[in-house]
Design a protein around this motif. Structure first.
Motif, PDB file in Angstrom:
ATOM      1  N   GLU A  19       0.906  -1.203   0.116  1.00  0.00           N
ATOM      2  CA  GLU A  19      -0.104  -0.052  -0.283  1.00  0.00           C
ATOM      3  C   GLU A  19       0.964   1.138  -0.097  1.00  0.00           C
ATOM      4  O   GLU A  19       1.892   1.225   0.691  1.00  0.00           O
ATOM      5  CB  GLU A  19      -0.839   0.057   1.157  1.00  0.00           C
ATOM      6  CG  GLU A  19      -2.175  -1.049   1.184  1.00  0.00           C
ATOM      7  CD  GLU A  19      -2.920  -0.753   0.042  1.00  0.00           C
ATOM      8  OE1 GLU A  19      -3.200   0.457  -0.355  1.00  0.00           O
ATOM      9  OE2 GLU A  19      -3.646  -1.704  -0.461  1.00  0.00           O
ATOM     10  N   GLY A  20       0.472   2.284  -0.663  1.00  0.00           N
ATOM     11  CA  GLY A  20       1.078   3.592  -1.001  1.00  0.00           C
ATOM     12  C   GLY A  20       2.003   3.678  -2.054  1.00  0.00           C
ATOM     13  O   GLY A  20       2.388   4.635  -2.119  1.00  0.00           O
ATOM     14  N   MET A  21       2.207   2.555  -2.592  1.00  0.00           N
ATOM     15  CA  MET A  21       3.240   2.456  -3.841  1.00  0.00           C
ATOM     16  C   MET A  21       2.439   2.598  -5.069  1.00  0.00           C
ATOM     17  O   MET A  21       1.168   2.645  -5.059  1.00  0.00           O
ATOM     18  CB  MET A  21       3.975   1.284  -4.127  1.00  0.00           C
ATOM     19  CG  MET A  21       5.149   1.075  -2.825  1.00  0.00           C
ATOM     20  SD  MET A  21       6.182  -0.357  -3.414  1.00  0.00           S
ATOM     21  CE  MET A  21       6.971   0.451  -4.555  1.00  0.00           C
ATOM     22  N   ASP A  22       3.287   3.418  -5.956  1.00  0.00           N
ATOM     23  CA  ASP A  22       2.299   4.013  -7.064  1.00  0.00           C
ATOM     24  C   ASP A  22       3.236   2.949  -8.400  1.00  0.00           C
ATOM     25  O   ASP A  22       4.341   3.301  -8.776  1.00  0.00           O
ATOM     26  CB  ASP A  22       2.412   5.177  -7.493  1.00  0.00           C
ATOM     27  CG  ASP A  22       1.622   5.850  -8.723  1.00  0.00           C
ATOM     28  OD1 ASP A  22       2.099   5.582  -9.848  1.00  0.00           O
ATOM     29  OD2 ASP A  22       0.607   6.337  -8.360  1.00  0.00           O
ATOM     30  N   GLY A  23       2.250   2.417  -9.168  1.00  0.00           N
ATOM     31  CA  GLY A  23       2.693   1.533 -10.366  1.00  0.00           C
ATOM     32  C   GLY A  23       3.291   2.348 -11.304  1.00  0.00           C
ATOM     33  O   GLY A  23       4.372   2.285 -12.089  1.00  0.00           O
ATOM     34  N   ALA A  24       2.807   3.660 -11.670  1.00  0.00           N
ATOM     35  CA  ALA A  24       3.227   4.355 -12.752  1.00  0.00           C
ATOM     36  C   ALA A  24       4.609   5.072 -12.434  1.00  0.00           C
ATOM     37  O   ALA A  24       5.473   5.196 -12.977  1.00  0.00           O
ATOM     38  CB  ALA A  24       2.169   5.493 -13.171  1.00  0.00           C
ATOM     39  N   GLU A  25       4.598   5.594 -11.003  1.00  0.00           N
ATOM     40  CA  GLU A  25       5.923   6.052 -10.611  1.00  0.00           C
ATOM     41  C   GLU A  25       7.197   5.033 -10.442  1.00  0.00           C
ATOM     42  O   GLU A  25       8.000   5.448 -11.050  1.00  0.00           O
ATOM     43  CB  GLU A  25       5.579   6.760  -9.263  1.00  0.00           C
ATOM     44  CG  GLU A  25       4.873   7.825  -9.058  1.00  0.00           C
ATOM     45  CD  GLU A  25       4.491   8.524  -7.723  1.00  0.00           C
ATOM     46  OE1 GLU A  25       5.251   7.753  -6.835  1.00  0.00           O
ATOM     47  OE2 GLU A  25       3.914   9.369  -7.609  1.00  0.00           O
ATOM     48  N   PRO A  48       1.365  -0.334 -15.716  1.00  0.00           N
ATOM     49  CA  PRO A  48       0.942   0.004 -14.240  1.00  0.00           C
ATOM     50  C   PRO A  48      -0.438  -0.425 -14.139  1.00  0.00           C
ATOM     51  O   PRO A  48      -1.266  -0.297 -15.414  1.00  0.00           O
ATOM     52  CB  PRO A  48       1.065   1.619 -14.339  1.00  0.00           C
ATOM     53  CG  PRO A  48       2.185   1.888 -15.256  1.00  0.00           C
ATOM     54  CD  PRO A  48       2.119   0.711 -16.148  1.00  0.00           C
ATOM     55  N   GLY A  49      -1.044  -0.903 -13.108  1.00  0.00           N
ATOM     56  CA  GLY A  49      -2.252  -1.585 -13.173  1.00  0.00           C
ATOM     57  C   GLY A  49      -3.506  -0.738 -12.950  1.00  0.00           C
ATOM     58  O   GLY A  49      -4.699  -1.110 -13.561  1.00  0.00           O
TER      59      GLY A  49
END
Length: 408
Positions: free
Chosen positions: A342-348, A363-364
């Protein structure tokens, strides 16, 4: 410069570039290990069989027909072959129930056009195939989450659709080894979907693009097969089965198909006549030649290769992913779905991965109709060697572990 925006139809505002199509450009960069494109490995294409098929067409009596306009329904010998294949999986039908499209993507576009008026609701899984969302978006629908665990009632779906200004028109799902998660809907889930569709009196669009790519586990009957068994024949069913030769023979020829009750087929034929008259005749004939000659052998070949790559990816994920990351364990198809802490961003993470680790993925959040769940990503193993998979997942696991440590 002319301002086109005020001239475009309102539906054009819902058209978005495919993140996946953009990421495919990374395949041209030799230093990138790509798990992004869910595309078949070109090294596994039956190129010799197609060379022979086209040679036979050009040197034989079919050449004039192959280069001529044709019927909108599709090349009849190919449709007849598909009738035989459908019977093998519990879908008895006639040639009149089979319609050839320019890839299964065209089928999704036509079905969106056929069923959706602006503000109508399409029920889709959360996440779902990005190409389906792109196809349906042009017809200005509302999306609602298709749930098969019983936590949504038919009345709840109706009320939500009415509040949005329309009605529920269909449920769409990829039932086997879905894109993007790789998951398969079990038989109980398929039966629940049929019951829900009966209650709502809506269509079911069964996207079966990956059905032939089962590597282990027991096959589950297609939703259409269960529908036929319940209702006594294809003309009494509400399921629309969409298939493709892209994942088994060759995607570049753009040959897909729809199997459905005749009232649906008749409408699709009218759309075809208005859109592009018919799919490429010569490509349909070539697909028919190759399918009749080598389809079982071709499927066995690609299953052997993809199965080994799937196993390599799952083993590498077990070995290198940090605590807090989870992933699916598909029995077939081309994809593994990863949920990040939680808190992670796939695009970043992707931007950082391309810059530092040279690993690409999708990214999902692109697969969610509401753009949620940005701590997810899709990995495809179909075009990477086992050595590339080992190296790429090691790099990706290292990057995710670093990001987790930085956030702690």
């Amino acid at each position: 410069m002319l301002d086109w925006e005020h001239i475009f139809a309102t539906r054009s505002s819902r058209m978005r570039a495919s993140e996946i199509r953009e990421l495919l450009k990374l395949l041209e960069q030799p230093d990138i290990i790509s798990f992004a494109g869910g595309i078949p490995d070109p090294a596994l294409f039956p190129d010799e069989a197609f060379k022979q098929a086209y040679a036979d067409i050009f040197s034989g009596p079919q050449i004039n027909a192959a280069l001529q306009y044709s019927v909108s329904e599709g090349y009849k010998p190919l449709r007849e072959w598909l009738v035989g294949e459908m019977a093998k999986i519990g879908i008895p039908c006639s040639v009149d129930n089979v319609f050839i499209t320019s890839g299964s993507q065209q089928a999704l576009d036509y079905l969106g056009k056929l069923f959706l008026s602006p503000k109508d609701t399409a029920l889709v899984t959360w996440p779902t195939y990005l190409g389906a969302l792109q196809a349906f978006n042009a017809y200005e629908p509302t999306y609602d989450q298709l749930s098969l665990n019983g936590n949504r009632t038919p009345d709840g779906y109706r009320e939500a659709a009415a509040k949005a200004g329309g009605a529920v028109k269909f449920a769409y799902l990829s039932s086997d080894f879905s894109n993007p998660t790789g998951e398969t809907v079990d038989r109980a889930g398929r039966e629940k979907l049929l019951e829900l569709a009966d209650e709502l009196d809506v269509a079911i669009i069964e996207d079966a693009a990956y059905q032939n790519l089962r590597y282990d586990g027991e096959p589950v009957p297609p939703i259409m097969a269960l529908d036929i068994a319940r209702n006594g024949g294809i003309e009494n069913t509400r399921t629309i089965y969409s298939g493709s030769f892209s994942k088994t023979l060759a995607p570049g020829l753009r040959v897909g198909f729809v199997v459905a009750a005749m009232p649906v087929i008749r409408k699709l034929v009218l759309m075809k006549q208005a859109a592009d008259l018919h799919s490429s005749t010569i490509n349909q004939i070539a697909i028919a030649h190759v399918a009749e000659r080598i389809f079982p052998e071709q499927v066995a070949k690609i299953k052997k290769a993809y199965s080994a790559r799937r196993d390599a990816m799952l083993a590498a994920l077990d070995k290198y992913m940090p605590a807090g990351a989870t992933w699916t364990k598909p029995e077939g198809g081309m994809f593994v779905w990863v949920r990040l802490p939680e808190g992670m961003d796939g695009a970043e993470l992707l931007a950082r991965s391309i810059q530092t680790e040279k690993v690409a993925f999708v990214p999902g959040k692109a697969f969610y109709a509401d753009g949620s769940n940005n701590n997810t990503l899709r990995l495809s193993f179909s075009c990477a060697s086992e050595a590339m998979i080992e190296e790429g997942i090691q790099r990706l696991g290292r990057l995710i572990g670093t990001a987790v440590a930085e956030a702690a």
